[in-house]
Design an enzyme around this catalytic site. Structure first.
Site, PDB file in Angstrom:
ATOM      1  N   ASP A  66      11.329  12.540  -6.802  1.00  0.00           N
ATOM      2  CA  ASP A  66      12.148  13.359  -7.687  1.00  0.00           C
ATOM      3  C   ASP A  66      11.571  14.784  -7.728  1.00  0.00           C
ATOM      4  OD1 ASP A  66      14.483  12.794  -9.840  1.00  0.00           O
ATOM      5  OD2 ASP A  66      13.081  14.229 -10.706  1.00  0.00           O
ATOM      6  N   TYR A 104      15.374  22.170 -14.326  1.00  0.00           N
ATOM      7  CA  TYR A 104      16.605  22.236 -13.535  1.00  0.00           C
ATOM      8  C   TYR A 104      17.151  23.663 -13.523  1.00  0.00           C
ATOM      9  CZ  TYR A 104      16.866  17.150 -13.211  1.00  0.00           C
ATOM     10  OH  TYR A 104      16.601  15.834 -12.927  1.00  0.00           O
ATOM     11  N   HIS A 113      14.585   4.519  -7.214  1.00  0.00           N
ATOM     12  CA  HIS A 113      14.109   5.877  -7.437  1.00  0.00           C
ATOM     13  C   HIS A 113      12.717   5.941  -8.064  1.00  0.00           C
ATOM     14  CE1 HIS A 113      14.692  10.185  -8.041  1.00  0.00           C
ATOM     15  NE2 HIS A 113      14.350  10.055  -9.303  1.00  0.00           N
TER      16      HIS A 113
END
Length: 388
Positions: A189, A315, A366
């Site tokens: 990630d 982000y 993930h």
């Protein structure tokens, strides 16, 4: 003075490395229980699955356990079995696990989490990495696991600029401050993005290992895709259609989102746990892989630190450069888990990395270290054996 304390004293140099223990005030836990009891619930979803988000019945069940069955103090103590510290880098405090192996010549390994993860993701792998069952020093690592800026117990940036590139530089500073002149780096990630940048920077990093390599479809794969590439393109299209709402909000308006996440524990819980359902290889339910306690351990790291907004800002800082980071020439190992939300075939990753090791895993998604710790540890150990 024992060997570990002596190492920590020597590693401080001109910069303070301060011991840290997680110790959440009782008042914060009382406030959490009060907020859970006063949750204002929405009506149930109009479907009989997770396609509209976390189902009301499960949200109530998990919140009820959080209020009445979950024992944070025992979970807090379990996390505190790892040696933890705080140090200031470039004006910001960083929290990190620094768990040294009993084998003095173990290989230093920097592990970075992502969103919506935390250091909790690694609680099953730190001990096997530092103190392997084989008893062999060549299988052992000194593990350094920092919390990203704005995440967990690290400081929250008050100015812009803490993106992937700056974090990679900070991690290099951290490893050198701890006395490690040569080390390996691993991540998934956002941890994969940071680790990729560390690989580009070279510095004192010898090699990198990823469980979510950053690859993009090549011209060849778009024109004449293999069966594997067809499946990857279909999964990517599905994710773009149904799975990117969270990232659009966090990359454009993290502050607006943060008010709800800071005020409502159930809101924070649902925002995170829905992603664990979506991104794990869990056959339709997160508790097929992780327990309620493990899910809530990770949620608690966000709740007690109030990092819903500050974590989302990564982000805003870096989402636009996620896949545009240049080629990594350092040796790169990849553990490709079949349930990875952004699974990239090797053909998409070869232009970006000098791949010297690629393992197609039989299961897992993930959150690799959290979901499949044995597979994760085995692959990390196998890859870094090639560069020690």
């Amino acid at each position: 003075m024992d060997e570990h304390a002596d190492f920590q004293q020597r590693s401080r140099g001109a910069h303070s490395v301060r011991p840290f223990r997680i110790d959440v005030p009782d008042a914060d836990l009382d406030d959490l229980r009060s907020r859970l009891a006063r949750t204002r619930w929405p009506e149930a979803e109009c479907v009989d699955d997770w396609s509209q988000g976390m189902p009301l019945a499960y949200a109530r069940e998990l919140a009820g356990y959080w209020a009445d069955g979950y024992d944070w103090r025992s979970r807090e103590a379990a996390l505190n079995r790892f040696d933890q510290f705080v140090t200031e880098i470039d004006g910001l405090d960083f929290h990190f696990v620094h768990h040294r192996s009993p084998h003095e010549d173990a290989f230093p390994l920097l592990i970075t989490h992502g969103w919506p993860g935390s250091i909790v993701e690694f609680h099953k792998v730190i001990e096997p990495l530092t103190n392997p069952a084989s008893g062999r020093a060549e299988d052992a690592f000194h593990v350094v696991c920092p919390s990203l800026p704005g995440y967990g117990f690290s400081g929250k940036p008050t100015r812009t600029g803490w993106g992937v590139e700056r974090i990679a530089d900070a991690w290099e500073t951290l490893m050198l401050r701890l006395g490690y002149e040569r080390y390996g780096a691993q991540g998934g990630d956002w941890g994969a993005a940071v680790t990729t940048q560390i690989g580009r920077n070279r510095g004192h990093c010898a090699a990198i290992h990823l469980n979510m390599p950053i690859g993009r479809p090549t011209k060849e794969s778009l024109a004449n895709p293999s069966e594997e590439e067809k499946a990857a393109l279909a999964a990517l299209a599905e994710h773009r259609k149904w799975g990117t709402g969270y990232s659009k909000e966090q990359s454009t308006r993290p502050q607006t989102l943060g008010y709800g996440l800071a005020d409502s524990p159930v809101g924070q819980m649902a925002w995170i746990v829905e992603k664990f359902w979506a991104w794990m290889d869990c056959d339709g339910h997160p508790e097929n892989v992780l327990s309620k306690d493990e899910l809530l351990d990770n949620v608690m790291v966000y709740w007690v630190t109030g990092t819903g907004a500050s974590s989302a800002r990564l982000y805003w800082e870096s989402f636009a450069v996620w896949g545009d980071m240049g080629r990594v020439e350092l040796p790169t190992g990849v553990a490709a888990f079949p349930g990875e939300v952004l699974g990239a075939p090797r053909s998409w990753c070869e232009p970006v990395y000098n791949i010297t090791h690629w393992t197609a895993m039989p299961r897992g998604g993930h959150f690799a270290a959290f979901e499949q710790p044995d597979l994760y540890v085995g692959d990390v150990r196998q890859f870094f054996a090639t560069v020690r």
